[in-house]
Design a protein around this motif. Sequence first.
Motif, short mmCIF file in Angstrom:
data_model
loop_
_atom_site.label_atom_id
_atom_site.label_comp_id
_atom_site.label_asym_id
_atom_site.label_seq_id
_atom_site.Cartn_x
_atom_site.Cartn_y
_atom_site.Cartn_z
N THR A 7 0.86 -18.46 30.32
CA THR A 7 1.62 -18.06 29.37
C THR A 7 2.34 -16.43 29.40
O THR A 7 1.44 -15.61 28.99
N LYS A 9 6.07 -14.46 28.39
CA LYS A 9 7.03 -14.68 27.48
C LYS A 9 8.33 -13.15 27.64
O LYS A 9 7.52 -12.08 27.84
N GLU A 12 14.62 -13.01 27.18
CA GLU A 12 16.36 -13.88 27.52
C GLU A 12 16.66 -13.59 27.66
O GLU A 12 17.22 -13.87 29.16
N LEU A 15 16.65 -13.00 31.61
CA LEU A 15 15.93 -14.03 32.67
C LEU A 15 16.98 -14.54 33.95
O LEU A 15 16.22 -13.90 35.39
N LEU A 45 9.43 -21.67 34.72
CA LEU A 45 10.53 -21.11 33.44
C LEU A 45 10.65 -21.95 32.66
O LEU A 45 11.22 -23.63 32.84
N ALA A 46 10.45 -22.21 31.22
CA ALA A 46 10.58 -23.33 30.20
C ALA A 46 11.85 -22.17 29.60
O ALA A 46 11.55 -21.50 29.42
N PRO A 47 13.04 -23.38 28.36
CA PRO A 47 13.57 -22.65 27.93
C PRO A 47 13.27 -22.10 27.28
O PRO A 47 12.11 -21.50 26.70
N GLY A 48 13.83 -20.72 26.61
CA GLY A 48 13.68 -19.74 25.90
C GLY A 48 12.90 -18.46 26.17
O GLY A 48 12.18 -17.12 25.53
N GLY A 49 12.53 -18.48 27.69
CA GLY A 49 11.97 -17.50 27.96
C GLY A 49 10.36 -17.47 28.23
O GLY A 49 10.01 -16.54 28.15
#
Length: 104
Positions: A7, A9, A12, A15, A45-49
């Motif tokens: 993972t 980060k 946002e 994106l 890509l998951a929510p929240g970046g």
Amino acid sequence: MQRVCFTLKLRESTLPEYIERHRNVWPEMQDALRATGWTNYSLFLAPGGLLIGYVEVEDFNAAREAMKALPVNVRWQTEMLPFFDSSANADDAMQPLPEIFHLD
């Protein structure tokens, strides 16, 4: 063959541009990944970046170090650095997650 999930980060606010850049990954960058043993490589890509990566390699650390030594990767990582919520480039920030289950 190692199956590696990691993972990272993303900021946002970056994106949309990050996604666009990955629609047009440089051919020489794709060639470098293949040449250094990266296979079946995907980014999600998951929510929240939250960026989730998956790759299959013979030796993750060796493949990552081989990429870090290539000029094309240095250029790519320099361009990608502003997208990440970290001061380290992705090569250094990605840490494999432990695999706890696999179904063949």
